[in-house]
Design a protein around this motif. Structure first.
Motif, PDB file in Angstrom:
ATOM      1  N   LEU A 113       0.828  -1.212   0.000  1.00 22.29           N
ATOM      2  CA  LEU A 113       0.000   0.000   0.000  1.00 22.29           C
ATOM      3  C   LEU A 113       0.858   1.257   0.000  1.00 22.29           C
ATOM      4  O   LEU A 113       0.545   2.234  -0.676  1.00 22.29           O
ATOM      5  CB  LEU A 113      -0.919   0.011   1.226  1.00 22.29           C
ATOM      6  CG  LEU A 113      -2.110  -0.933   1.211  1.00 22.29           C
ATOM      7  CD1 LEU A 113      -2.749  -1.002   2.587  1.00 22.29           C
ATOM      8  CD2 LEU A 113      -3.134  -0.483   0.173  1.00 22.29           C
TER       9      LEU A 113
ATOM     10  N   SER B  29      -6.692   1.060   1.239  1.00 21.85           N
ATOM     11  CA  SER B  29      -6.847  -0.194   1.973  1.00 21.85           C
ATOM     12  C   SER B  29      -8.314  -0.594   2.103  1.00 21.85           C
ATOM     13  O   SER B  29      -8.640  -1.783   2.070  1.00 21.85           O
ATOM     14  CB  SER B  29      -6.173  -0.105   3.346  1.00 21.85           C
ATOM     15  OG  SER B  29      -6.808   0.839   4.173  1.00 21.85           O
TER      16      SER B  29
ATOM     17  N   GLN C 294       2.063   2.255  -3.341  1.00 23.17           N
ATOM     18  CA  GLN C 294       1.014   2.840  -4.179  1.00 23.17           C
ATOM     19  C   GLN C 294       0.853   4.341  -3.949  1.00 23.17           C
ATOM     20  O   GLN C 294       0.276   5.037  -4.779  1.00 23.17           O
ATOM     21  CB  GLN C 294      -0.313   2.141  -3.938  1.00 23.17           C
ATOM     22  CG  GLN C 294      -0.337   0.708  -4.417  1.00 23.17           C
ATOM     23  CD  GLN C 294      -1.662   0.045  -4.102  1.00 23.17           C
ATOM     24  OE1 GLN C 294      -2.730   0.616  -4.339  1.00 23.17           O
ATOM     25  NE2 GLN C 294      -1.604  -1.164  -3.571  1.00 23.17           N
TER      26      GLN C 294
ATOM     27  N   THR D  63     -10.566  -0.047  -0.149  1.00 22.68           N
ATOM     28  CA  THR D  63     -10.866  -0.614  -1.460  1.00 22.68           C
ATOM     29  C   THR D  63     -10.275  -2.016  -1.583  1.00 22.68           C
ATOM     30  O   THR D  63     -10.931  -2.932  -2.077  1.00 22.68           O
ATOM     31  CB  THR D  63     -10.319   0.293  -2.579  1.00 22.68           C
ATOM     32  OG1 THR D  63     -10.909   1.584  -2.443  1.00 22.68           O
ATOM     33  CG2 THR D  63     -10.619  -0.262  -3.955  1.00 22.68           C
ATOM     34  N   ALA D  64      -9.041  -2.184  -1.102  1.00 23.97           N
ATOM     35  CA  ALA D  64      -8.371  -3.486  -1.197  1.00 23.97           C
ATOM     36  C   ALA D  64      -9.125  -4.564  -0.426  1.00 23.97           C
ATOM     37  O   ALA D  64      -9.224  -5.706  -0.877  1.00 23.97           O
ATOM     38  CB  ALA D  64      -6.935  -3.375  -0.686  1.00 23.97           C
TER      39      ALA D  64
END
Length: 194
Positions: free
Chosen positions: A11, A35, A14, A37-38
């Motif tokens: 993360l 996170s 990103q 979204t992940a």
């Protein structure tokens, strides 16, 4: 129960934090959104494993904006917890300092569970000593009931249940229902992460 993993190093890349050092509140906020979204949303009974492998340091503002925001989300759900793994000493020191500061200045009562040196620890300065002692019983992966706590500490069943409930309410353990003849309604534990 679902195990959900957050790879913090991935993360951080990103959001262009490439050196393993997590800093700046705005970047932490962006990482939090990524996170979410992940993970695709959390539900009750989820276990979030927050893997800090490859992270060598962080700022307290980052901890406050990312980890403690996640813990607040966890606290909104039932039977859900977050476990921090693979923390360096520096990261653990900063996490614990930021957690204690947030609890003090905001009068919150957040706790965090960490897996370090092959055992679980609970961070946060607002758990009473007797509640921490009960956490130690659970920290080696055993399932434990109020009856077992009562027998171990020579307590009334109600007092033992209250100590376990405090850990549960702090999201430091999860629980499952057990048969009534086993000496309590629930078994409390920390799920294995290996």
């Amino acid at each position: 129960m679902r195990m959900r993993k957050l790879d913090i190093a991935s993360l951080s890349q990103q959001v262009d934090l490439l050196d393993g050092i997590l800093v700046l509140r705005p970047i932490a906020k962006k990482m939090f959104e990524l996170s979410q979204t992940a993970l695709g949303g959390l539900m009750s009974d989820d276990i979030v494993i927050c893997d800090l492998k490859g992270i060598i340091d962080c700022s307290s503002s980052f901890v406050d904006e990312f980890l403690l925001t996640w813990q607040r989300v966890i606290c909104e759900l039932k039977n859900t917890m977050m476990i921090l793994t693979n923390m360096s000493e520096d990261v653990q020191y900063t996490v614990e300092s930021a957690l204690n500061q947030r609890n003090r200045i905001s009068n919150e009562n957040l706790t965090l569970v960490v897996y370090v040196n092959n055992h679980f620890e609970v961070l946060g300065n607002k758990l009473e000593k007797n509640t921490r002692q009960v956490f130690e019983l659970v920290s080696d992966g055993k399932h434990i009931s109020a009856r077992e706590v009562a027998d171990r500490f020579d307590l009334e069943l109600n007092s033992a249940g209250n100590r376990l409930k405090k850990l549960y309410d702090a999201h430091a353990v999860i629980r499952i229902e057990q048969s009534a003849d086993a000496g309590g309604k629930f078994e409390y534990y920390i799920p294995s992460i290996e």
